[in-house]
Every structure is written in C-alpha cells, then in structure tokens.
Design a protein around this motif. Sequence first.
Motif, PDB file in Angstrom:
ATOM      1  N   ILE A  60       0.816  -1.215   0.000  1.00  0.00           N
ATOM      2  CA  ILE A  60       0.000   0.000   0.000  1.00  0.00           C
ATOM      3  C   ILE A  60       0.853   1.270   0.000  1.00  0.00           C
ATOM      4  N   THR A  61       1.927   1.262   0.780  1.00  0.00           N
ATOM      5  CA  THR A  61       2.720   2.490   0.951  1.00  0.00           C
ATOM      6  C   THR A  61       4.002   2.536   0.122  1.00  0.00           C
ATOM      7  N   GLY A  62       4.349   1.438  -0.534  1.00  0.00           N
ATOM      8  CA  GLY A  62       5.612   1.377  -1.288  1.00  0.00           C
ATOM      9  C   GLY A  62       5.754   2.464  -2.324  1.00  0.00           C
ATOM     10  N   ASP A  63       4.709   2.686  -3.114  1.00  0.00           N
ATOM     11  CA  ASP A  63       4.741   3.718  -4.149  1.00  0.00           C
ATOM     12  C   ASP A  63       4.878   5.116  -3.549  1.00  0.00           C
ATOM     13  N   LEU A  64       4.254   5.332  -2.402  1.00  0.00           N
ATOM     14  CA  LEU A  64       4.333   6.631  -1.744  1.00  0.00           C
ATOM     15  C   LEU A  64       5.768   6.944  -1.336  1.00  0.00           C
ATOM     16  N   VAL A  65       6.476   5.919  -0.886  1.00  0.00           N
ATOM     17  CA  VAL A  65       7.887   6.092  -0.491  1.00  0.00           C
ATOM     18  C   VAL A  65       8.726   6.467  -1.703  1.00  0.00           C
ATOM     19  N   LEU A  66       8.486   5.792  -2.826  1.00  0.00           N
ATOM     20  CA  LEU A  66       9.229   6.084  -4.057  1.00  0.00           C
ATOM     21  C   LEU A  66       8.970   7.515  -4.521  1.00  0.00           C
ATOM     22  N   LYS A  67       7.697   7.918  -4.510  1.00  0.00           N
ATOM     23  CA  LYS A  67       7.334   9.274  -4.951  1.00  0.00           C
ATOM     24  C   LYS A  67       7.865  10.327  -4.001  1.00  0.00           C
ATOM     25  N   LEU A  68       7.826  10.035  -2.718  1.00  0.00           N
ATOM     26  CA  LEU A  68       8.291  10.984  -1.707  1.00  0.00           C
ATOM     27  C   LEU A  68       9.763  11.326  -1.897  1.00  0.00           C
ATOM     28  N   PHE A  69      10.569  10.314  -2.206  1.00  0.00           N
ATOM     29  CA  PHE A  69      12.002  10.533  -2.389  1.00  0.00           C
ATOM     30  C   PHE A  69      12.402  10.672  -3.855  1.00  0.00           C
ATOM     31  N   GLY A  70      11.419  10.622  -4.745  1.00  0.00           N
ATOM     32  CA  GLY A  70      11.696  10.787  -6.174  1.00  0.00           C
ATOM     33  C   GLY A  70      12.533   9.673  -6.761  1.00  0.00           C
ATOM     34  N   ILE A  71      12.316   8.469  -6.280  1.00  0.00           N
ATOM     35  CA  ILE A  71      13.087   7.313  -6.740  1.00  0.00           C
ATOM     36  C   ILE A  71      12.409   6.675  -7.944  1.00  0.00           C
TER      37      ILE A  71
END
Length: 207
Positions: A60-71
Amino acid sequence: MELFQNFLQQTITLFAIMDPIGVSAIALSLLSPNITKTQIAIIAKKTTSTILIAFFVVLITGDLVLKLFGIHEDSLKVMGGIILLLMAITMVRGSVTVNKKENSDKNDEELAIIPIGIPIAFGTGLFTTIIIFKNQAASSVELFSLVISFCVNALVFYLVLKNSIYIKKYIGVTGQNIVTKLMGLIVGALAVQFIISGVVHLAKGYF
C-alpha cells in the motif's frame, strides 16, 4: 497463460527470498531448546501474521515512499538487485548469523515478531522485490495475483516453521544448509536480472 507464468515466477521468487527452511533453522537457534510443539505453533502463527501485515503495508505504501524521495522504478531495480545479490552470496556461503545474546532477555513469543518476523523473514530483499513486482503489475488482476502468490508463500512459511522441529530432525542441519544454498542461487540469478534490466532502462533514458 501469461498470467499463470507471472504468478509462478512470483511464487518461486518470493519462496526463494523468504527461504522458509533456512529461516526455520535460524528461528530454532534463537528459541529455547526445550520449546514444545504448542509453543512453536504459536510462534509460527505470530511470525506469519507479522510478515503478512508487513507485506500489505509495503504493497500500500511502497509507491508513496518512491514518490516521496523521487526514486525511479529502474533505480530501485538496480539497488534492489544489489541487495538481493549480497543476500544470495550470504545464503550460498552459509554465513547467516544472528546474535543470540541480544535476544537472550526476550521470551520465545516476543522473538516471533522481532527478529524472526522482521527482519529475518521479511527483510530488505523482500521489501524491494514486492515494490518491483507491484510496479510491474499492469492490471488489478496481476496485482491480485501478486497478493495470492505472497499468501501462498506465507502459508508454506507457516507450515514449515510450525513443523521446523520435525524438519530439522529428518533433514538435519546439513540438509537445511543445502536448501538455503540452492535458494541462494535462485535469488542471485533474480538479482542479476533486476540489475541488468534496471541498468538497460536507465541507460535508454540518458542516451
């Protein structure tokens, strides 16, 4: 047919990374030598619940982490591949160790969540692989396939850990080490695929 192939690939990949037989061997080394069948069943249930909760949190949160750090997904593939490769080398060398002294003041049921559940069973390798598989899913059906794949592995993990005393008795430490080394080879091959795929896609973006 393609959906089934993806499901099979994901199931085998997750099984190799989770390495339930290897994890059960580590778990037994941490737990009390006089642990009963009832106690190991409770621990297996708690550990499995832990990795299932961790899976859905990451999903659920994996994509949010990527977007948050611009990965970028391909950058994650390369880094995830490196993590898996290091993990595979450790598995093949059979040098997985856990500091038992750090956990000596905890009872067996407390160990079920940390460190057996996280990070031994559900570590960084599994974390990155789940995010990569999620990003590769082109539809909700493929995403559902990933969920089913992990749930199947969680069930296998539970059964192996629950019966770890019998497994150790029948195949012994040598047998457990052999299985872990074989899983390490599969994880290593997957790691190389992730690294090459990520590097190729990143290179196309820059040239």
